[in-house]
Design an enzyme around this catalytic site. Sequence first.
Site, PDB file in Angstrom:
ATOM      1  N   ARG A 109       0.860  -1.194   0.000  1.00  0.00           N
ATOM      2  CA  ARG A 109       0.000   0.000   0.000  1.00  0.00           C
ATOM      3  C   ARG A 109       0.889   1.234   0.000  1.00  0.00           C
ATOM      4  NH1 ARG A 109      -5.372   1.584   3.401  1.00  0.00           N
ATOM      5  NH2 ARG A 109      -6.126   0.012   1.948  1.00  0.00           N
ATOM      6  N   HIS A 136      -7.259   0.588  -6.586  1.00  0.00           N
ATOM      7  CA  HIS A 136      -7.472  -0.229  -5.383  1.00  0.00           C
ATOM      8  C   HIS A 136      -8.054  -1.587  -5.802  1.00  0.00           C
ATOM      9  CE1 HIS A 136      -7.737  -1.286  -1.325  1.00  0.00           C
ATOM     10  NE2 HIS A 136      -8.645  -0.434  -0.866  1.00  0.00           N
ATOM     11  N   GLN A 139      -9.640  -4.214  -3.277  1.00  0.00           N
ATOM     12  CA  GLN A 139     -10.974  -3.806  -2.824  1.00  0.00           C
ATOM     13  C   GLN A 139     -12.020  -4.199  -3.866  1.00  0.00           C
ATOM     14  OE1 GLN A 139     -12.192  -2.108   0.086  1.00  0.00           O
ATOM     15  NE2 GLN A 139     -14.112  -2.746  -0.847  1.00  0.00           N
ATOM     16  N   ASP A 232     -17.830   6.212  -1.491  1.00  0.00           N
ATOM     17  CA  ASP A 232     -16.443   6.316  -1.008  1.00  0.00           C
ATOM     18  C   ASP A 232     -16.350   7.662  -0.290  1.00  0.00           C
ATOM     19  OD1 ASP A 232     -13.719   6.038  -0.543  1.00  0.00           O
ATOM     20  OD2 ASP A 232     -13.112   6.269  -2.636  1.00  0.00           O
ATOM     21  N   CYS A 273     -16.612   1.139   0.208  1.00  0.00           N
ATOM     22  CA  CYS A 273     -15.338   0.452   0.475  1.00  0.00           C
ATOM     23  C   CYS A 273     -14.901   0.619   1.934  1.00  0.00           C
ATOM     24  CB  CYS A 273     -14.263   0.963  -0.476  1.00  0.00           C
ATOM     25  SG  CYS A 273     -14.068   2.749  -0.498  1.00  0.00           S
ATOM     26  N   ARG A 313     -13.371  -8.827   1.700  1.00  0.00           N
ATOM     27  CA  ARG A 313     -11.952  -8.482   1.500  1.00  0.00           C
ATOM     28  C   ARG A 313     -11.082  -9.679   1.890  1.00  0.00           C
ATOM     29  NH1 ARG A 313      -9.862  -3.404   1.345  1.00  0.00           N
ATOM     30  NH2 ARG A 313      -8.075  -4.598   0.628  1.00  0.00           N
TER      31      ARG A 313
HETATM   32  N1   CP Z   1     -11.279  -0.294   2.168  1.00  0.00           N
HETATM   33  C1   CP Z   1     -10.015  -0.266   2.636  1.00  0.00           C
HETATM   34  O1   CP Z   1      -9.039  -0.445   1.903  1.00  0.00           O
HETATM   35  O2   CP Z   1      -9.923  -0.040   3.962  1.00  0.00           O
HETATM   36  P1   CP Z   1      -8.584   0.241   4.752  1.00  0.00           P
HETATM   37  O3   CP Z   1      -8.042   1.550   4.264  1.00  0.00           O
HETATM   38  O4   CP Z   1      -9.012   0.294   6.197  1.00  0.00           O
HETATM   39  O5   CP Z   1      -7.619  -0.876   4.492  1.00  0.00           O
HETATM   40  N1  NVA Z   2     -10.470   6.640  -2.030  1.00  0.00           N
HETATM   41  C1  NVA Z   2     -10.168   6.181  -0.682  1.00  0.00           C
HETATM   42  C2  NVA Z   2     -10.340   4.712  -0.593  1.00  0.00           C
HETATM   43  C3  NVA Z   2     -10.163   4.155   0.800  1.00  0.00           C
HETATM   44  C4  NVA Z   2     -10.319   2.656   0.841  1.00  0.00           C
HETATM   45  C5  NVA Z   2      -8.739   6.581  -0.307  1.00  0.00           C
HETATM   46  O1  NVA Z   2      -7.843   6.453  -1.148  1.00  0.00           O
HETATM   47  O2  NVA Z   2      -8.545   7.038   0.805  1.00  0.00           O
END
Ligand code: CP
Ligand code: NVA
Length: 327
Positions: A109, A136, A139, A232, A273, A313
């Site tokens: 990440r 992502h 997700q 989101d 998400c 997930r």
């Molecule tokens: N949806 C998602 O990726 O959540 P986190 O940021 O908590 O991992």
């Molecule tokens: N668009 C959001 C998604 C979180 C899972 C972000 O990048 O923070």
Amino acid sequence: MAISGLKGRSLLSLREFSGDEIRELLNRAADLKERSTLGQNAPVLAGKNIALIFLKPSCRTRVSFVVASTQSGAHAEIFNREDIRFGIKESVRDIARVFGRVFDGVMFRGFEHATVAEFAEYAGVPVWNGLCDSYHPTQVLADLLTLQENFGDLEGLPLTYVGDGRNNMAITLGIAAAKVGLDLRILSPKELQPAPGVIDELLVNRESEQARVLVTDSLEEALAGSACVYGDVWVSMGEEDQTQERINLLRDLKVTNDVMALSGRKDTIYLHCLPAFHLLDTETARAYPDICEVDDDVFEGDRSRVFDQSENRMHTAKALMQLTIAG
Ligand code: CP
Ligand code: NVA
């Protein structure tokens, strides 16, 4: 359908997998979910080691990959931003080669997509993008499994994403639409719509005649006949300095029961998400009382599937790791 052609492959944006491979992975995830419920987890990855690298914070991605590793018989080790100083003391490619020699797979990440792509190029083991500024995909695999559980076939399924149409979720859902044939509508104000070239590129490469990606700022156009409304946060991680500006642009698109009703269907579900702002019960929400992208009535209502989606997930992460490491 391709069987186990995923061994050794990375997942960076979702473009890497074909529609058939995505369907294969979803079927494996559904099977693993059923087995998990029966307490029949097989140690398919016994003796394997998984690295989880988080340059941005996480709740769901972290718990999903940790538990999916454990239930597969593998060991997962977590590395936070302060543990790995990319580009400060050591290059991405050198760290990637170290991890590739030691680990059997890496969840990453980070920020720029180019970093996770470079990491994957040099690691030589499967790398799974657990969110970057642009995509992502882990997700979206969970999102597709949740849609499949609720509606069966994904081909032609109308789905409305509401929010920042340029962000990682909107674009990855667009890639998914092109792969498996979703009828995606991206509902965003003009200022937050993806550039036309981005959508054209997705559709040029579509694998299903049913794939559609419509970008609009009209609630009626985006919602008509929709099977799913997808939310989101309005401000993605790393963009916190734009919070008030985003609220000003998106406040008219807050998802309420009236918005849900615009689908004209009784079976329309709500997905998100997560994390979500739906109550003024966090520090950020108290500082910005208009930040909620969804009404609590919708989030907690009987059409919401957000916690099924969140659980998925874990099942999709397990399928992804097993198929790409063990085949
Ligand atoms: N949806 C998602 O990726 O959540 P986190 O940021 O908590 O991992
Ligand atoms: N668009 C959001 C998604 C979180 C899972 C972000 O990048 O923070």
